[in-house]
Scaffold this active site. Sequence first.
Site, PDB file in Angstrom:
ATOM      1  N   LYS A   1       3.510   6.027   5.619  1.00 14.69           N
ATOM      2  CA  LYS A   1       2.611   4.986   5.022  1.00 14.69           C
ATOM      3  C   LYS A   1       3.524   3.524   5.173  1.00 14.69           C
ATOM      4  O   LYS A   1       4.693   3.488   5.085  1.00 14.69           O
ATOM      5  CB  LYS A   1       2.490   5.303   3.578  1.00 14.69           C
ATOM      6  CG  LYS A   1       1.518   4.457   2.938  1.00 14.69           C
ATOM      7  CD  LYS A   1       0.266   4.984   3.292  1.00 14.69           C
ATOM      8  CE  LYS A   1      -0.838   3.884   2.740  1.00 14.69           C
ATOM      9  NZ  LYS A   1      -1.147   2.712   3.725  1.00 14.69           N
TER      10      LYS A   1
ATOM     11  N   SER B   1       0.871  -1.244   0.008  1.00 12.26           N
ATOM     12  CA  SER B   1      -0.083   0.158  -0.174  1.00 12.26           C
ATOM     13  C   SER B   1       0.887   1.293  -0.107  1.00 12.26           C
ATOM     14  O   SER B   1       0.425   2.368  -0.232  1.00 12.26           O
ATOM     15  CB  SER B   1      -0.940   0.004   1.173  1.00 12.26           C
ATOM     16  OG  SER B   1      -1.907  -0.940   1.063  1.00 12.26           O
TER      17      SER B   1
ATOM     18  N   SER C   1       1.680  -3.684   2.794  1.00 14.15           N
ATOM     19  CA  SER C   1       1.979  -5.241   2.797  1.00 14.15           C
ATOM     20  C   SER C   1       1.388  -5.925   1.576  1.00 14.15           C
ATOM     21  O   SER C   1       0.604  -5.296   1.163  1.00 14.15           O
ATOM     22  CB  SER C   1       1.327  -5.550   4.244  1.00 14.15           C
ATOM     23  OG  SER C   1       1.837  -4.960   5.336  1.00 14.15           O
TER      24      SER C   1
ATOM     25  N   GLU D   1      -0.426   9.761   5.185  1.00 16.30           N
ATOM     26  CA  GLU D   1      -0.784  10.047   6.408  1.00 16.30           C
ATOM     27  C   GLU D   1       0.120  11.030   7.277  1.00 16.30           C
ATOM     28  O   GLU D   1       1.125  10.392   7.492  1.00 16.30           O
ATOM     29  CB  GLU D   1      -1.250   8.762   7.233  1.00 16.30           C
ATOM     30  CG  GLU D   1      -2.267   7.930   6.402  1.00 16.30           C
ATOM     31  CD  GLU D   1      -2.436   6.412   6.495  1.00 16.30           C
ATOM     32  OE1 GLU D   1      -1.808   5.846   7.548  1.00 16.30           O
ATOM     33  OE2 GLU D   1      -3.089   5.867   5.729  1.00 16.30           O
TER      34      GLU D   1
ATOM     35  N   LYS E   1       0.100   3.435  -2.819  1.00 17.40           N
ATOM     36  CA  LYS E   1      -1.031   4.316  -2.685  1.00 17.40           C
ATOM     37  C   LYS E   1      -0.459   5.876  -3.099  1.00 17.40           C
ATOM     38  O   LYS E   1      -1.172   6.649  -3.545  1.00 17.40           O
ATOM     39  CB  LYS E   1      -1.829   4.122  -1.589  1.00 17.40           C
ATOM     40  CG  LYS E   1      -2.691   2.763  -1.542  1.00 17.40           C
ATOM     41  CD  LYS E   1      -3.443   2.701  -0.377  1.00 17.40           C
ATOM     42  CE  LYS E   1      -4.511   1.625  -0.381  1.00 17.40           C
ATOM     43  NZ  LYS E   1      -4.009   0.491  -0.660  1.00 17.40           N
TER      44      LYS E   1
ATOM     45  N   TYR F   1     -10.423   2.558   5.719  1.00 17.95           N
ATOM     46  CA  TYR F   1      -9.417   2.414   4.711  1.00 17.95           C
ATOM     47  C   TYR F   1      -9.674   1.134   3.661  1.00 17.95           C
ATOM     48  O   TYR F   1     -10.377   0.310   3.981  1.00 17.95           O
ATOM     49  CB  TYR F   1      -8.079   1.703   5.435  1.00 17.95           C
ATOM     50  CG  TYR F   1      -6.927   1.832   4.800  1.00 17.95           C
ATOM     51  CD1 TYR F   1      -6.091   2.958   4.361  1.00 17.95           C
ATOM     52  CD2 TYR F   1      -6.214   0.449   4.419  1.00 17.95           C
ATOM     53  CE1 TYR F   1      -4.902   2.697   3.466  1.00 17.95           C
ATOM     54  CE2 TYR F   1      -5.257   0.354   3.888  1.00 17.95           C
ATOM     55  CZ  TYR F   1      -4.353   1.390   3.382  1.00 17.95           C
ATOM     56  OH  TYR F   1      -3.330   1.357   2.673  1.00 17.95           O
TER      57      TYR F   1
END
Length: 390
Positions: free
Chosen positions: A335, A84, A338, A292, A87, A170
């Site tokens: 961030k 991820s 996985s 984040e 992203k 999420y």
Amino acid sequence: MIAASALAVSMTAGSPVSAQTPPERSHLEEVVDAAIKPLMERDKIPGIAVAIVVGGKQFVFNYGLASKENGQKVTDATLFEVGSISKTFTATLAAYGQVRGAFSLSDRAGQRLPALAGSSLENASLLDLATYTAGGLPLQFPDEVTDDAKMLAYYKAWHPAYAPGTHRLYSNPSIGLFGYLAAQAMGKPFDDLMQAELLPLLGLSNTYVRVPQERMADYAWGNSKNNKPIRVSPGPMDAEAYGIKTTAADLIRFVEANMNGSRLDESLQRAIAATQTGYYKIGVMQQGLGWEMYGYPTTLERLLAGNSAKMALEPHQAHKLVPPQPARRDMLFNKTGSTSGFGGYVAYVPARGIGIVILANKNYPIPDRIKAAWQIMTALDGPIKPAPKP
């Protein structure tokens, strides 16, 4: 929880390194060894690559095996699945398209994909999808969603649990659709835009959505829960949500571009600023596009809470920031990522000139990744005073 000051004293070798000047590699290696070697032993991780940027200088440290089967060691050329963390690349590509006028974050999904007309997602904004606030799309697609036709049918039939913009859950299908719609607006397939346009603009020559045949020998093997070799399988929205494979060295270049993009194309600089903008406040963290964020200095406790299973798996009230919080240098951006066989973590603080990448060929506990990164970053930045409670 171990206090930051205690962590710096008891868990690192030597005195804290100034984040404003590059340290000696030998000193930094002691710091990284102290965090990574016990981690590998405790979590039985075959191989790890750590990359650090501090004082404008990049360092890479490699540990263990890229493949247990053939004994191949982790090197600077080893490609890891980053899950991820992808992203943040998707968000950067989409923000680049927005900056160049291809679409607006306020556009509705139905505008960009007429097939969604009449569905619950028709009026969800691209910002809702990008920030996981479209109404409760789940973490993953159901198992029966195996191709594009079934994926579209799923989106059309889906019903929200919440009004858009009120709750964050999420979701790969959420940000995956955001990336897909952004690419549609930009006029090319997502994979082509990422591989042929964004990654070259960022100067990342060892980063891939689909690993080419000539680089397969450098592609690490992940390790499953059953201790078997594994790599990620294709799936709906895989490229947009979790598809990047890269080296630690390339990923730290991406981090440095996010900390100081002054040499980048001006549109790309603006795109990066858009990804670092705070759009929602959720508990202890701000939700950007991909990233984040936490006010800095922060605490280990807050990072663990913001990256907890509860935060990832449960819906949380989302408080929209009006106007959005402009990108700030005095924030910690992070961030996790996985896949079934890999685990990664990225964190950086532009104001302090420090950033870290930890990539492993095992999906090991996220708290262990964060604690190791915190240990190293604390050593780079000295004892960190707890921030006031939000």
